[in-house]
Design a protein around this motif. Structure first.
Motif, PDB file in Angstrom:
ATOM      1  N   THR A 154       0.831  -1.208   0.000  1.00  0.00           N
ATOM      2  CA  THR A 154       0.000   0.000   0.000  1.00  0.00           C
ATOM      3  C   THR A 154       0.863   1.255   0.000  1.00  0.00           C
ATOM      4  O   THR A 154       0.641   2.170  -0.804  1.00  0.00           O
ATOM      5  CB  THR A 154      -0.934  -0.011   1.219  1.00  0.00           C
ATOM      6  OG1 THR A 154      -1.726  -1.209   1.176  1.00  0.00           O
ATOM      7  CG2 THR A 154      -1.855   1.192   1.217  1.00  0.00           C
ATOM      8  N   VAL A 155       1.846   1.309   0.883  1.00  0.00           N
ATOM      9  CA  VAL A 155       2.666   2.522   0.954  1.00  0.00           C
ATOM     10  C   VAL A 155       3.567   2.651  -0.274  1.00  0.00           C
ATOM     11  O   VAL A 155       3.892   3.775  -0.683  1.00  0.00           O
ATOM     12  CB  VAL A 155       3.484   2.601   2.262  1.00  0.00           C
ATOM     13  CG1 VAL A 155       2.562   2.563   3.477  1.00  0.00           C
ATOM     14  CG2 VAL A 155       4.528   1.513   2.346  1.00  0.00           C
ATOM     15  N   SER A 156       3.943   1.529  -0.890  1.00  0.00           N
ATOM     16  CA  SER A 156       4.790   1.593  -2.081  1.00  0.00           C
ATOM     17  C   SER A 156       4.030   2.143  -3.284  1.00  0.00           C
ATOM     18  O   SER A 156       4.651   2.634  -4.234  1.00  0.00           O
ATOM     19  CB  SER A 156       5.348   0.206  -2.407  1.00  0.00           C
ATOM     20  OG  SER A 156       6.192  -0.252  -1.368  1.00  0.00           O
ATOM     21  N   ALA A 157       2.703   2.065  -3.250  1.00  0.00           N
ATOM     22  CA  ALA A 157       1.884   2.529  -4.378  1.00  0.00           C
ATOM     23  C   ALA A 157       1.307   3.924  -4.157  1.00  0.00           C
ATOM     24  O   ALA A 157       0.527   4.405  -4.981  1.00  0.00           O
ATOM     25  CB  ALA A 157       0.745   1.530  -4.617  1.00  0.00           C
ATOM     26  N   LEU A 158       1.682   4.594  -3.068  1.00  0.00           N
ATOM     27  CA  LEU A 158       1.129   5.925  -2.797  1.00  0.00           C
ATOM     28  C   LEU A 158       1.591   6.931  -3.848  1.00  0.00           C
ATOM     29  O   LEU A 158       2.753   6.913  -4.261  1.00  0.00           O
ATOM     30  CB  LEU A 158       1.573   6.403  -1.404  1.00  0.00           C
ATOM     31  CG  LEU A 158       0.962   5.676  -0.217  1.00  0.00           C
ATOM     32  CD1 LEU A 158       1.696   6.051   1.071  1.00  0.00           C
ATOM     33  CD2 LEU A 158      -0.534   5.996  -0.090  1.00  0.00           C
ATOM     34  N   PRO A 159       0.698   7.822  -4.282  1.00  0.00           N
ATOM     35  CA  PRO A 159       1.097   8.844  -5.260  1.00  0.00           C
ATOM     36  C   PRO A 159       2.167   9.761  -4.676  1.00  0.00           C
ATOM     37  O   PRO A 159       2.148  10.084  -3.485  1.00  0.00           O
ATOM     38  CB  PRO A 159      -0.209   9.620  -5.506  1.00  0.00           C
ATOM     39  CG  PRO A 159      -1.308   8.744  -5.005  1.00  0.00           C
ATOM     40  CD  PRO A 159      -0.723   7.896  -3.922  1.00  0.00           C
ATOM     41  N   ALA A 160       3.088  10.170  -5.517  1.00  0.00           N
ATOM     42  CA  ALA A 160       4.142  11.093  -5.090  1.00  0.00           C
ATOM     43  C   ALA A 160       3.554  12.493  -4.893  1.00  0.00           C
ATOM     44  O   ALA A 160       2.436  12.781  -5.308  1.00  0.00           O
ATOM     45  CB  ALA A 160       5.255  11.119  -6.132  1.00  0.00           C
ATOM     46  N   GLY A 161       4.325  13.335  -4.217  1.00  0.00           N
ATOM     47  CA  GLY A 161       3.924  14.730  -4.084  1.00  0.00           C
ATOM     48  C   GLY A 161       3.315  15.096  -2.750  1.00  0.00           C
ATOM     49  O   GLY A 161       2.981  16.259  -2.521  1.00  0.00           O
ATOM     50  N   HIS A 162       3.135  14.118  -1.871  1.00  0.00           N
ATOM     51  CA  HIS A 162       2.599  14.379  -0.532  1.00  0.00           C
ATOM     52  C   HIS A 162       3.494  13.708   0.498  1.00  0.00           C
ATOM     53  O   HIS A 162       4.255  12.801   0.187  1.00  0.00           O
ATOM     54  CB  HIS A 162       1.167  13.840  -0.384  1.00  0.00           C
ATOM     55  CG  HIS A 162       0.208  14.357  -1.396  1.00  0.00           C
ATOM     56  ND1 HIS A 162      -0.049  15.693  -1.568  1.00  0.00           N
ATOM     57  CD2 HIS A 162      -0.574  13.708  -2.297  1.00  0.00           C
ATOM     58  CE1 HIS A 162      -0.944  15.856  -2.532  1.00  0.00           C
ATOM     59  NE2 HIS A 162      -1.270  14.661  -2.995  1.00  0.00           N
TER      60      HIS A 162
END
Length: 196
Positions: free
Chosen positions: A87-95
């Motif tokens: 889940t954390v590996s797929a989080l969108p960048a920028g936040h």
């Protein structure tokens, strides 16, 4: 850059303590949003009773009037066993992301799959739970200290409500007043969930 809290769980069913924890995190940790992430198939616990669709709908109902709390269906959409590292590996960048957990989960954190990757990708904030110390496991503490980081403390007045107690009460026809958002309780009655 927004700071977003992530609260995973089975939400079987979602209850007032989940909502209270999300609200506390928004306020105490200065978050822009908290995302509730229902698990598809948690590998460290018993099979779930409500379906993924039912649990997502209960979350939607519970947060309908909470503009800063959102439903994140990433784990449901992915399916299969639920591992936080995926889940954390797929989080969108920028936040910037903050994983919210109870002190009981913190004590077991180093048993999670690829826990080092999780700790590298998100900040960790722990909510106080009675009878459980707030000290991170030594291996986690060492990893964070080497990066000049620490586990954040989330002050939270424990609410004595649990999903297992709610399911048990519903199965035995006992009242669950004040334990669930009213919209969630109506949904459970309509769909006859958690009956013995």
């Amino acid at each position: 850059m927004k700071r977003i809290g992530l609260l995973g769980g089975s939400f079987d069913p979602i209850h007032v303590a989940h909502i209270a924890l999300a609200r506390a995190a928004l306020h105490e940790l200065d978050l822009s949003q908290v995302q509730l992430i229902p698990a598809a198939a948690p590998w460290q616990r018993q099979p779930l009773q409500a379906t993924a669709a039912q649990r997502c709908e209960m979350v939607r109902l519970a947060i309908a009037d909470e503009p800063d709390i959102a439903l994140n269906t990433a784990e449901i959409d992915r399916g299969g066993p639920t591992y936080t590292v995926d889940t954390v590996s797929a989080l969108p960048a920028g936040h910037r992301y903050v994983w919210l957990l109870g002190s009981d989960q913190l004590a077991n954190f180093c048993t999670w799959r690829d826990w080092q990757t999780i700790a590298d990708r998100v900040d960790l904030a722990v909510a106080t739970r009675p009878g459980t110390p707030l000290d991170p496991p030594p291996a986690l503490q060492d990893l964070l200290a080497a990066q000049g980081r620490r586990v954040e403390i989330l002050p939270f007045a424990e609410i004595p409500v649990s999903a297992s107690a709610i399911r048990d009460r519903l199965a035995h026809g006992l009242p669950v007043d004040g334990m669930l958002p009213e919209t969630v309780y109506r949904y459970i009655r309509t769909h006859q969930l958690y009956r013995d």
